[in-house]
Design an enzyme around this catalytic site. Structure first.
Site, mmCIF file in Angstrom:
data_model
loop_
_atom_site.group_PDB
_atom_site.id
_atom_site.type_symbol
_atom_site.label_atom_id
_atom_site.label_comp_id
_atom_site.label_asym_id
_atom_site.label_seq_id
_atom_site.Cartn_x
_atom_site.Cartn_y
_atom_site.Cartn_z
ATOM 1 N N LYS A 6 0.875 -1.215 -0.061
ATOM 2 C CA LYS A 6 -0.065 -0.024 -0.067
ATOM 3 C C LYS A 6 1.023 1.207 0.118
ATOM 4 O O LYS A 6 0.746 2.172 -0.945
ATOM 5 C CB LYS A 6 -0.922 0.032 1.261
ATOM 6 C CG LYS A 6 -1.781 -1.135 1.376
ATOM 7 C CD LYS A 6 -2.809 -0.999 2.426
ATOM 8 C CE LYS A 6 -1.945 -1.141 3.965
ATOM 9 N NZ LYS A 6 -1.312 -2.113 4.103
ATOM 10 N N ARG A 24 -10.087 1.376 7.723
ATOM 11 C CA ARG A 24 -9.753 0.065 8.019
ATOM 12 C C ARG A 24 -10.893 -0.781 8.802
ATOM 13 O O ARG A 24 -10.748 -1.915 9.232
ATOM 14 C CB ARG A 24 -8.814 -0.033 8.590
ATOM 15 C CG ARG A 24 -7.377 0.354 8.035
ATOM 16 C CD ARG A 24 -6.247 -0.110 8.666
ATOM 17 N NE ARG A 24 -5.147 0.587 8.143
ATOM 18 C CZ ARG A 24 -3.678 0.287 8.028
ATOM 19 N NH1 ARG A 24 -3.554 -0.747 8.462
ATOM 20 N NH2 ARG A 24 -2.968 1.210 7.526
ATOM 21 N N ARG A 46 11.709 -6.779 5.551
ATOM 22 C CA ARG A 46 11.908 -5.290 5.839
ATOM 23 C C ARG A 46 12.438 -5.571 7.447
ATOM 24 O O ARG A 46 13.243 -4.370 7.523
ATOM 25 C CB ARG A 46 10.656 -4.810 5.944
ATOM 26 C CG ARG A 46 10.658 -3.300 6.212
ATOM 27 C CD ARG A 46 9.567 -2.503 5.900
ATOM 28 N NE ARG A 46 8.353 -2.829 6.670
ATOM 29 C CZ ARG A 46 7.114 -2.639 6.624
ATOM 30 N NH1 ARG A 46 6.677 -1.627 5.549
ATOM 31 N NH2 ARG A 46 6.082 -2.825 7.350
ATOM 32 N N ARG A 51 11.375 -0.909 12.012
ATOM 33 C CA ARG A 51 9.920 -0.596 12.435
ATOM 34 C C ARG A 51 9.544 -1.704 13.702
ATOM 35 O O ARG A 51 9.665 -2.834 13.650
ATOM 36 C CB ARG A 51 9.004 -1.071 11.278
ATOM 37 C CG ARG A 51 8.412 0.254 10.718
ATOM 38 C CD ARG A 51 7.716 0.012 9.362
ATOM 39 N NE ARG A 51 6.142 -0.420 9.824
ATOM 40 C CZ ARG A 51 5.063 -0.405 9.487
ATOM 41 N NH1 ARG A 51 5.127 0.266 7.904
ATOM 42 N NH2 ARG A 51 3.918 -0.917 9.530
ATOM 43 N N ARG A 98 -0.969 -8.545 13.274
ATOM 44 C CA ARG A 98 -1.464 -7.618 12.139
ATOM 45 C C ARG A 98 -2.332 -7.952 10.958
ATOM 46 O O ARG A 98 -3.291 -7.682 10.407
ATOM 47 C CB ARG A 98 -0.214 -7.016 11.541
ATOM 48 C CG ARG A 98 0.365 -5.733 12.494
ATOM 49 C CD ARG A 98 1.755 -5.366 12.020
ATOM 50 N NE ARG A 98 1.901 -4.791 10.937
ATOM 51 C CZ ARG A 98 3.076 -4.824 10.210
ATOM 52 N NH1 ARG A 98 4.126 -5.215 10.816
ATOM 53 N NH2 ARG A 98 3.191 -4.367 9.124
HETATM 54 P P1 AP5 Z 1 4.493 -1.726 2.008
HETATM 55 O O1 AP5 Z 1 4.627 -0.760 0.772
HETATM 56 O O2 AP5 Z 1 5.195 -0.869 3.256
HETATM 57 O O3 AP5 Z 1 3.281 -2.269 2.316
HETATM 58 P P2 AP5 Z 1 1.971 -1.961 3.262
HETATM 59 O O4 AP5 Z 1 0.976 -2.666 2.585
HETATM 60 O O5 AP5 Z 1 2.157 -0.469 3.115
HETATM 61 O O6 AP5 Z 1 2.541 -2.591 4.500
HETATM 62 P P3 AP5 Z 1 2.821 -2.012 5.863
HETATM 63 O O7 AP5 Z 1 3.532 -2.749 6.630
HETATM 64 O O8 AP5 Z 1 3.201 -0.622 5.790
HETATM 65 O O9 AP5 Z 1 1.087 -1.850 6.401
HETATM 66 P P4 AP5 Z 1 0.395 -2.063 7.474
HETATM 67 O O10 AP5 Z 1 -0.959 -1.743 7.120
HETATM 68 O O11 AP5 Z 1 0.647 -3.022 8.694
HETATM 69 O O12 AP5 Z 1 0.872 -0.518 8.213
HETATM 70 P P5 AP5 Z 1 0.636 0.871 8.081
HETATM 71 O O13 AP5 Z 1 1.942 1.634 8.055
HETATM 72 O O14 AP5 Z 1 -0.391 1.312 7.039
HETATM 73 O O15 AP5 Z 1 5.545 -2.718 1.595
HETATM 74 C C1 AP5 Z 1 5.918 -3.607 2.632
HETATM 75 C C2 AP5 Z 1 7.392 -4.329 2.224
HETATM 76 O O16 AP5 Z 1 7.261 -4.860 0.965
HETATM 77 C C3 AP5 Z 1 8.485 -3.374 1.941
HETATM 78 O O17 AP5 Z 1 9.560 -3.743 2.423
HETATM 79 C C4 AP5 Z 1 8.286 -3.062 0.390
HETATM 80 O O18 AP5 Z 1 9.784 -2.365 0.238
HETATM 81 C C5 AP5 Z 1 8.058 -4.237 -0.081
HETATM 82 N N1 AP5 Z 1 7.296 -4.300 -1.151
HETATM 83 C C6 AP5 Z 1 6.295 -3.369 -1.583
HETATM 84 N N2 AP5 Z 1 6.022 -3.753 -2.891
HETATM 85 C C7 AP5 Z 1 6.593 -4.995 -3.160
HETATM 86 C C8 AP5 Z 1 6.724 -5.604 -4.453
HETATM 87 N N3 AP5 Z 1 5.686 -5.302 -5.481
HETATM 88 N N4 AP5 Z 1 7.507 -6.682 -4.364
HETATM 89 C C9 AP5 Z 1 8.238 -7.041 -3.449
HETATM 90 N N5 AP5 Z 1 8.460 -6.412 -2.230
HETATM 91 C C10 AP5 Z 1 7.588 -5.387 -2.097
HETATM 92 O O19 AP5 Z 1 -0.015 1.247 9.704
HETATM 93 C C11 AP5 Z 1 0.562 0.773 10.964
HETATM 94 C C12 AP5 Z 1 -0.268 0.642 11.987
HETATM 95 O O20 AP5 Z 1 -0.745 2.164 12.272
HETATM 96 C C13 AP5 Z 1 -1.393 -0.043 11.873
HETATM 97 O O21 AP5 Z 1 -0.891 -1.378 12.431
HETATM 98 C C14 AP5 Z 1 -2.118 0.383 13.137
HETATM 99 O O22 AP5 Z 1 -2.020 0.369 14.301
HETATM 100 C C15 AP5 Z 1 -1.942 2.072 12.817
HETATM 101 N N6 AP5 Z 1 -3.097 2.501 11.632
HETATM 102 C C16 AP5 Z 1 -2.937 2.716 10.235
HETATM 103 N N7 AP5 Z 1 -3.853 3.233 9.780
HETATM 104 C C17 AP5 Z 1 -4.891 2.774 10.659
HETATM 105 C C18 AP5 Z 1 -6.288 3.135 10.649
HETATM 106 N N8 AP5 Z 1 -6.902 3.440 9.501
HETATM 107 N N9 AP5 Z 1 -7.092 2.880 11.719
HETATM 108 C C19 AP5 Z 1 -6.483 2.393 12.794
HETATM 109 N N10 AP5 Z 1 -5.121 2.292 13.005
HETATM 110 C C20 AP5 Z 1 -4.374 2.421 11.957
#
Ligand code: AP5
Length: 188
Positions: A8, A83, A122, A128, A139
């Site tokens: 994402k 979410r 990662r 992180r 998660r």
């Molecule tokens: P990345 O692009 O970071 O993927 P992502 O889907 O964004 O994964 P996240 O781990 O960031 O998602 P998340 O939902 O757990 O965390 P968020 O930060 O949103 O890619 C992941 C890895 O894969 C990277 O190393 C990247 O380089 C690699 N990659 C990407 N594309 C690739 C490809 N095509 N091929 C190979 N490798 C690839 O949220 C964190 C926390 O914040 C949540 O757990 C929660 O506590 C809070 N939070 C955030 N939003 C909310 C909400 N709306 N409501 C409540 N709590 C929230």
């Protein structure tokens, strides 16, 4: 939308660049607040470190403030919001107040093994606090419990676009951009 590790954040950055609109990532905003030691960051950190969602009230207020900023007037890409069903309802209200609407909801689809492998990889290079094996698994569970039901909600509104999230970042970006409805891609 997509489970943790679906890409994402990676795609939000490159797709928003292609469309010349801001990417609004709730995860990034929370992490910035944690780093800056704000009251919001302090409250959010314990949920994030456990792999749980930050309460809707805090998340919705933060998104509402961000959407009201000037640079979001000509469009925006939401990364990781909404979410929960309650966030969907709140977003509906916010958009209606702003006389705006969603053009599409992109769902990045990646199988579970690949998701875990990406996040464990990662964990070796970045610091992180939620990328430990236990928290990564939690998660994924939280996504299944609280966010997966939104797929049906947006499918019912005919907004959901499923995109294969496996492949090179550029290939996935091209898939996302070409899958966007014409009114979203063409209005920029
Ligand atoms: P990345 O692009 O970071 O993927 P992502 O889907 O964004 O994964 P996240 O781990 O960031 O998602 P998340 O939902 O757990 O965390 P968020 O930060 O949103 O890619 C992941 C890895 O894969 C990277 O190393 C990247 O380089 C690699 N990659 C990407 N594309 C690739 C490809 N095509 N091929 C190979 N490798 C690839 O949220 C964190 C926390 O914040 C949540 O757990 C929660 O506590 C809070 N939070 C955030 N939003 C909310 C909400 N709306 N409501 C409540 N709590 C929230």
């Amino acid at each position: 939308m997509g489970p943790p590790g679906a890409g994402k954040g990676t795609q939000a950055a490159v797709v928003s660049d292609s469309l010349d609109i801001p990417a609004i990532s709730t995860g990034d905003i929370f992490r910035d607040n944690v780093e800056a030691g704000t009251a919001l960051g302090e409250k959010a950190k314990r949920y994030m470190d456990a792999g749980e969602y930050v309460p809707d009230s805090l998340t919705n207020a933060m998104v509402g403030a961000r959407l009201a900023e000037r640079d979001a007037r000509n469009g925006f890409l939401l990364d990781g919001y909404p979410r929960t069903v309650a966030q969907v309802e709140e977003l509906d209200t916010m958009l209606s107040d702003l006389d705006s609407r969603l053009d599409a909801v992109i769902l990045l689809e990646v199988d579970r093994e690949e998701l875990i492998a990406r996040l464990l990889k990662r964990a070796q290079t970045e610091d992180r606090s939620d990328d430990t094996e236990d928290v990564i698994r939690r998660r994924q569970e939280v996504f299944d419990e609280q966010t997966a039901p939104l797929i049906e909600v947006y499918e019912g509104r005919d907004l959901l676009v499923r995109v294969d999230g496996v492949g090179a970042v550029d290939e996935v970006r091209a898939r996302v951009v070409s899958a966007l409805p014409r009114r979203a891609a063409g209005s920029r």
